[in-house]
Structure formats: C-alpha cells, structure tokens
Write a protein that holds these residues in place. Structure first.
Motif: not given
Length: 368
Positions: A120-125, A133-136, A148-151
């Motif tokens: 469910p979290l991978r789908i939500t990601n 905006a951006n991810i560190i 791998s977690n969908g990000v």
C-alpha cells in the motif's frame, strides 16, 4: 529570503534531530527564515528556541491525518511559508496533502532510513511523489531503496550528512580513562548508540565475548547512551561475565571527550542510513569498525580507507576486525590519517548545508 518550515513528528535527540538542528543553525536568519513544527516534545524544541526559531505544535496522528493537513496549511498561510522540509513519512504525506489546499507551498523530503515499504505504501508513493518538489537521500543505498519503494528516482538527490571538521577535530585532553580507571595500555573501543533494537548491541556484546577468547591483551568497550534496551543489554553483559570488559556510561553530552579517550569507534547498527556518530568519530581522528549495512559503505571503502567493514550479526567477523586493528599499529595510524581527510572532503557540514540550500532554491524555482 526563503521561509522554510521544518516539520518533524518527534523532536528528540537522535541523528535526524541533529540534521535538522545543523541546517537551521547554519541557515536561519542568514539565507532563510526558519520555523519549526512538531508533534511529540523533545530536547530539540529547547535547542531551537535558543536559536530564536518560532516553534509550533501540530498533532500528527498518522500519515493521512486530515486535521493535521488543515493545520499545516493554515500555519503555512499564516507565516507565508515557501517550502516545508520534512524528515519522515508521516509528516511528509501530511505536507504533500496540504499542497492540495495550497499548491504554492513546495515540499521537500529527506529520507533517513533504508526500509522496504509494504505494497500500500509503495502504491501511495507512486501516486503522491508528483506533489514533491525534491527528495534527499543521505546515502546511495537510501536512494536505491526509495526507487524500489515506488518513488520517482528523478527527484532524488544524494546529499551526505556532514559535521564540522574543525569543531570535532580540534584536540582536547580526554578524561575518559581517568574517570573509569582505564590505564594507558588498554585498547579502548567506543560505541555511542541509543539502546534500540536496530543498533546491534547484542551482536556487539557477543563479539566482545568472542574477542575475549582470542586475545590476552587488555581491552575495554565503552557503551555510551541510553534507550529502551539498556537494561536488557546490561543483563546480557552480566550473564556472559563481561562486566570487566564493558562499561556503560549512560547518556553523555561530552561525546568529543569520549572520542579523544578511545582508540577506535565501533558501529554495530543494522538500519542506519548515514551515521552522524561515525562521521563525528572520524572527524576526531578515530578509525572506525562498522557493520557493512546501509550507508556505511559510502563512508568506509577503498577510496576513503578510514576504517574496516564487517559482516552484520557475525561476532567472529567483528572480533577479528577489532583484533586486527588492535595488533596492527601501522594500520591504525594509516586509518587515523585518512579519517579527518574523509570528513573534510566528503562529509563536511558546509557541503551538506550548501547543497541542501541550493535544493531549496531549485524547489522554489529560484536561481542558485
């Protein structure tokens, strides 16, 4: 000047709180106007108040807390926030949902863990990443895990944690050995880690038992900090008759003092993206022995040559590495020489802060 709201569920005293404090200390009232909001009280609140940061409390019960979403939106409108910088999944989801009410506010997320999300979290990601905006990611394995977690990997930037090499590297006279009656001939290992399930203290104690069987040389392991598993680890030490080889100091604020009284720093953690304690130890000139997990390979490798990696939960591997360092003075000096150099060139606080600030500007569509 950008207005940045740092949102954190628990304002405690671990590495994430150190990360937030470092950014705010270096940037507040210089390049940004910083604000802080939290759910659970902790030492970070008082530390930020001392910096003159405005503090707010927002109850955040879960990642989909709609009441919290409305409160974050209301606070951002009231303060004129340009960007929210989040640290964990709960406050990150809440912040991104608040963008549906106010798209002008950008959200940036720093991921401090390397953990596999459920389906469910991978789908939500996958659904919610477009609002980011951006991810560190603080280490390369962290980036790989997020993908791998969908990000969306295109939004992920690897920015290593950093410390001030001048602050930690300036020599001091340590009182550690005098305080605990440790003579100069004793090889001292130090681990400053909260006593929690993922920190590997049980594995480390088993390694010390194995080391005791392998050598007659005098040595001592110093375990500093507190945490929920402290009494359990103390019982393990007593049951294994290792009380003459392991010292518990409790929570200490004088970590630098402990570094300068030790010969090597040990990290036995299983889930640690990029350990501040390892970097601080290196900055103090200590070689490191660490489990080959998470981001430790970004710090200790053939290029940096500042420590040794061992197999996690393998007492023989850890004991053999300790014994190797204990008996090889030339190796120890070589690793020490490279320790501070590694921090200055790769894990320097100035580099971390500058790259993060530039990402703030990029996230808000401003020129770098």
């Amino acid at each position: 000047m950008l207005k940045v709201l740092y949102l954190l569920n628990h304002a405690g005293k671990a590495g994430t709180e150190r990360y937030v404090y470092s950014l705010i200390e270096r940037l507040h009232n210089k390049k940004i106007k910083a604000y802080f909001a939290y759910n659970e009280e902790g030492p970070l609140v008082d530390r930020l108040r001392e910096l003159g940061v405005e503090i707010y409390r927002i109850e955040m019960r879960n990642p989909y807390d709609l009441k919290a979403v409305r409160e974050v939106n209301s606070l951002c409108r009231k303060l004129g926030i340009d960007l929210i910088h989040t640290q964990y999944l709960r406050e990150n989801y809440i912040s991104m949902l608040s963008r549906l009410l106010n798209p002008k506010v950008k959200v940036m997320y720093t991921n401090h863990f390397i953990m596999r999300n459920n389906l469910p979290l991978r789908i939500t990601n996958r659904l919610i990443t477009p609002l980011e905006a951006n991810i560190i990611a603080v280490c390369n394995k962290g980036k790989d895990m997020m993908i791998s977690n969908g990000v969306n990997g295109k939004k992920i930037h690897v920015i290593f944690n950093g410390v001030d090499p001048d602050l930690w590297g300036e020599p001091i006279k340590s009182t550690l050995r005098e305080e605990f009656g440790i003579d100069d001939d004793t090889f001292v290992m130090l681990c400053v880690s909260r006593f929690a399930h993922d920190k590997g203290h049980g594995f480390l104690v088993n390694s010390i038992a194995r080391l005791k069987e392998m050598t007659d040389r005098k040595f001592m392991l110093v375990l500093a900090n507190d945490g929920p598993l402290l009494e359990q680890v103390k019982k393990q030490v007593k049951d294994m008759n290792l009380e003459d080889k392991i010292i518990f100091t409790g929570f200490r604020r004088d970590v630098k003092n402990l570094f300068f009284g030790s010969d090597v720093y040990i990290n036995s953690s299983e889930h640690e993206a990029l350990s501040f304690a390892i970097i601080e130890a290196l900055a103090a000139g200590l070689p490191v022995i660490a489990a080959d997990m998470a981001g430790n390979g970004d710090i200790i490798n053939s290029e940096t040559n500042c420590g040794l990696l061992v197999k996690y939960n393998d007492p023989d591997s850890m004991a053999e590495a300790i014994l190797k360092m204990m008996n090889d003075r030339e190796l120890q000096e070589s690793l020490k020489k490279n320790a501070l150099k590694t921090v200055r060139e790769r894990f320097n606080l100035d580099i971390m802060v500058d790259r993060t600030y530039n990402l703030y500007l990029k996230s808000c569509n401003q020129k770098i």
